[in-house]
Write a protein that holds these residues in place. Structure first.
Motif, PDB file in Angstrom:
ATOM      1  N   ALA A   1      -1.363   1.313 -14.692  1.00 25.50           N
ATOM      2  CA  ALA A   1      -0.227   0.829 -15.681  1.00 25.50           C
ATOM      3  C   ALA A   1       1.444   1.852 -15.952  1.00 25.50           C
ATOM      4  N   ALA A   2       1.229   2.528 -15.676  1.00 22.39           N
ATOM      5  CA  ALA A   2       2.501   3.758 -15.621  1.00 22.39           C
ATOM      6  C   ALA A   2       3.614   3.368 -14.856  1.00 22.39           C
ATOM      7  N   ARG A   3       2.626   3.325 -12.754  1.00 20.22           N
ATOM      8  CA  ARG A   3       3.515   2.586 -12.445  1.00 20.22           C
ATOM      9  C   ARG A   3       3.791   1.731 -12.721  1.00 20.22           C
TER      10      ARG A   3
ATOM     11  N   ASP B   1       1.813  -2.446  -5.758  1.00 25.78           N
ATOM     12  CA  ASP B   1       1.633  -1.231  -5.987  1.00 25.78           C
ATOM     13  C   ASP B   1       1.418  -0.064  -4.881  1.00 25.78           C
ATOM     14  N   VAL B   2       1.887   0.092  -3.996  1.00 23.07           N
ATOM     15  CA  VAL B   2       1.382   0.761  -2.598  1.00 23.07           C
ATOM     16  C   VAL B   2       0.653   1.956  -2.875  1.00 23.07           C
TER      17      VAL B   2
ATOM     18  N   HIS C   1      -3.245  -4.311  -8.146  1.00 23.32           N
ATOM     19  CA  HIS C   1      -2.531  -3.593  -7.414  1.00 23.32           C
ATOM     20  C   HIS C   1      -0.936  -4.643  -7.095  1.00 23.32           C
ATOM     21  N   GLY C   2      -0.563  -5.977  -7.858  1.00 23.42           N
ATOM     22  CA  GLY C   2       0.339  -7.089  -7.207  1.00 23.42           C
ATOM     23  C   GLY C   2       1.175  -7.326  -9.148  1.00 23.42           C
TER      24      GLY C   2
ATOM     25  N   LEU D   1       0.196 -10.308 -14.557  1.00 28.05           N
ATOM     26  CA  LEU D   1      -0.688  -8.568 -13.897  1.00 28.05           C
ATOM     27  C   LEU D   1      -1.560  -9.007 -12.986  1.00 28.05           C
ATOM     28  N   ASP D   2      -2.420  -8.828 -11.914  1.00 28.40           N
ATOM     29  CA  ASP D   2      -3.144  -8.483 -11.869  1.00 28.40           C
ATOM     30  C   ASP D   2      -3.438  -9.844 -10.493  1.00 28.40           C
TER      31      ASP D   2
END
Length: 470
Positions: free
Chosen positions: A33-35, A60-61, A320-321, A410-411
């Motif tokens: 979440a922070a990233r 998010d790599v 991560h997307g 999200l997600d």
């Protein structure tokens, strides 16, 4: 909604839910979440998001690498040392060459279901020996190409097996070959994704009259059939049902080998389909929990006698997307606030047409890309398409979105922004991977450039403008 089955994996204190949620603790959720928050702010600050580019997709790599490592570690923990294991990513979940390349670097192969997906995997450098071809409608040309390359093929039905008979004669192909079976253990909460029902279109239905014996005879007559494949799970399927499907497939492999008098089936492909929790930040259920459940349910599959293939897709990428859209207008209808954004049916087709099965969480960010604060307000988040049902979220409580703010879906790392639906000729969004730069900032890399209006016109047949005139 809580499912009928609690402690589905036999782990005390864990409750499974119909949508894939569990009461597991996900230690990586806070960092993820922070990233994401840092990436949204950086996207605004660096001009990836603004009035002229009101829609962007972010990957998010770091999170993708963590998921790949989690998958490998989970199955290493339950398989005998030296067991050959191939984790083949289901390309349909994210048909993007840079994503496949990243996963390849993380030790993940590719499961493909069309000539296009195979071409994407090859462009990403995925080796033939780490590629599996599954599809219920393979053409002779597809089969011929796979055999020439040495790609593993799972035959879906007797007619396809007959084609393989003809193509294998004198071919010298080294492709691992098998048959896909349907253990017919039942469906889940999303009918369209239930692949092991009595009437599923996939594989040979094992409980149909004579089908099991036909499968056994097919192997006994063809020593080159060395794999057995089943895919029971997907979103909305309980882990216990998935494990039951794997168990029945293993039992069939044992029967084939027993009747053959040799270890003919040497690899079992258990498919994928681990559910994703779309209801909260937690990434649950985990690969570790599923792997432990499988090892307890089917211990013989993990004792080193069988190689293993998995085909996970959504669960590797979804968390991560993020699709981030600018709020173009904020209005009210019937007393309910409505944020009109640039993200709708073109990027979230399943959510718009089947919201009960595919609800999305929305996060609110202000005009500078910072998490928005304030009291929660029940509101709708709408897309740009010209029909009333084009809604990312309906009646969701979050800080009030105003003109110039940003709404983040999200997600959405799997089956969302990479699967464009060209309603109203809306453009495909740009996709950017992000990583922390080590100094508190964020670095972006272009995965796919945003589609231009000129490209939309070209795809709409501009090169054949006069084709229908006399």
């Amino acid at each position: 909604m809580r499912s009928d089955t609690e402690n589905a994996d036999g782990t005390e204190g864990v409750v499974a839910h119909d949508d894939g949620r569990t009461d597991e603790v996900d230690a990586s959720a806070e960092g993820r979440a922070a990233r994401r928050d840092a990436a949204v702010r950086a996207a605004v600050e660096q001009g990836l998001l603004d009035a002229g580019t009101p829609l962007v997709a972010l990957l998010d790599v770091t999170g993708i690498r963590e998921s790949a490592a989690g998958l490998r570690t989970a199955f290493e923990a339950v398989t005998a040392p030296g067991t050959p294991v191939l984790h083949a990513f289901a390309v349909k979940a994210s048909p993007l060459v840079p994503v496949l390349r990243l996963l390849r670097a993380e030790g993940i192969g590719a499961e493909v279901a069309s000539p296009g997906e195979l071409a994407l995997a090859r462009a990403a450098g995925v080796e033939p020996e780490r590629t599996v071809l599954d599809s219920p409608a393979k053409t002779p040309a597809e089969l011929r190409e796979a055999l020439a390359l040495g790609i593993a093929v799972n035959a879906d039905n007797p007619q396809e097996l007959a084609r393989l008979d003809a193509l294998m004669a004198g071919s010298g192909s080294r492709s691992p070959l098998g048959i896909r079976v349907n253990p017919q253990v039942g469906g889940g909460s999303i009918e369209a994704l239930s692949t092991a029902t009595a009437t599923s279109k996939f594989g040979v239905a094992l409980r149909d009259e004579g089908a099991r014996e036909w499968v056994v005879r097919a192997y006994l007559d063809r020593p080159w059939l060395t794999r057995l494949h089943a895919h029971t799970g997907s979103q909305g399927i309980a882990l216990t049902m998935m494990a039951r499907g794997v168990a029945e497939t293993y039992e069939l492999a044992e029967e084939i080998n027993r009747r053959a008098g040799r270890h003919q089936v040497d690899t079992v492909d258990i498919g994928g389909g681990l559910p994703v929790n779309f209801a909260s930040e937690a990434s649950t259920p985990t690969y570790g929990r599923y792997a432990r459940l499988l090892s307890e349910t089917v211990p013989g599959l993990f004792d080193g006698r069988y190689g293993l293939v998995t085909e996970f897709g959504r669960s590797l990428l979804a968390k991560h997307g993020t699709v981030v859209a600018r709020v173009e207008y904020a209005k009210s209808a019937g007393g309910r606030p409505v944020a009109v954004t640039h993200a709708g049916v073109q990027v979230a087709t399943r959510t718009v047409y089947a919201p009960a099965s595919w609800p999305l969480r929305i996060a609110a960010y202000d005009a500078k890309g910072r998490p928005k604060e304030g009291p929660a307000v029940v509101q709708d988040v709408a897309g740009p398409a010209c029909f009333a049902g084009d809604l990312l979220a309906q009646g969701q409580s979050l800080p009030l979105l105003e003109q110039g703010d940003y709404a983040a879906a999200l997600d959405t790392g799997a089956y969302y922004f990479a699967h464009h639906y060209a309603y109203n000729s809306l453009p495909r969004p740009g996709i950017h991977g992000f990583t922390p730069d080590g100094t508190g900032g964020v670095t972006f890399a272009t995965v796919r450039a945003p589609q231009t209006v000129e490209e939309i016109v070209a795809e709409a047949g501009a090169a054949h403008t006069d084709a229908l005139l006399p």
